[in-house]
Design an enzyme around this catalytic site. Sequence first.
Site, mmCIF file in Angstrom:
data_model
loop_
_atom_site.group_PDB
_atom_site.id
_atom_site.type_symbol
_atom_site.label_atom_id
_atom_site.label_comp_id
_atom_site.label_asym_id
_atom_site.label_seq_id
_atom_site.Cartn_x
_atom_site.Cartn_y
_atom_site.Cartn_z
ATOM 1 N N ASP A 231 38.408 42.993 27.508
ATOM 2 C CA ASP A 231 37.427 44.123 27.445
ATOM 3 C C ASP A 231 37.686 44.890 26.960
ATOM 4 O O ASP A 231 38.700 45.846 27.058
ATOM 5 C CB ASP A 231 37.528 43.989 29.071
ATOM 6 N N ILE B 125 39.094 49.215 32.123
ATOM 7 C CA ILE B 125 39.074 49.758 33.356
ATOM 8 C C ILE B 125 37.120 49.530 33.951
ATOM 9 O O ILE B 125 37.069 50.910 33.375
ATOM 10 C CB ILE B 125 39.653 50.606 34.177
ATOM 11 N N HIS B 126 36.434 49.078 34.202
ATOM 12 C CA HIS B 126 35.217 49.307 34.598
ATOM 13 C C HIS B 126 34.150 48.354 35.455
ATOM 14 O O HIS B 126 34.854 47.746 37.022
ATOM 15 C CB HIS B 126 33.909 49.264 33.759
ATOM 16 N N GLY B 127 33.247 48.909 36.122
ATOM 17 C CA GLY B 127 33.132 48.032 37.828
ATOM 18 C C GLY B 127 33.459 46.523 37.208
ATOM 19 O O GLY B 127 33.293 46.182 38.392
#
Length: 154
Positions: free
Chosen positions: A7, A11-13
């Site tokens: 990804d 770090i994300h939603g």
Amino acid sequence: MTLVRIDNRLIHGQIIETWLPYTGAKNVVVANDELAHDILQQEIMSLAIPQAVKSSFVTVDEVPAIMSRLFSVPGDHATIILFSNCSDARRAFDSGFDFHVLNIGNVHYSPGKRQISPSVALSDEDETCLRHLNRKGVELDFRCVPNDPVQVRF
């Protein structure tokens, strides 16, 4: 459950709101050479991670050792390991981090890449890398979030 994911946003939603609950992960390992040396960015990303979840920011070369340490301690080993690209995941795999499924969640489009799903665009180099891992027995799971249908492309 352990999730190994490519990804490019790290770090994300989607990680916090969907993959953490789905996997029940108690650990998040972000494997990125640049981020491993950027304390400010680590602190910013850590703000999104729930306090009950341990986070580690490591170089790609440190992945086999940190995973060995995590799994040597009794307790809940549910972990999410995030790579920003396939070459980093392959480097960790080739250096001894053994995983059987690789989730390809977000790889943004840029010139020279082919869009293969709404959230994944691959270059020739990416495709070669994924084929290498697939030939080594790694199942490729193209999904943005857990409730998306599993798509295997290779």
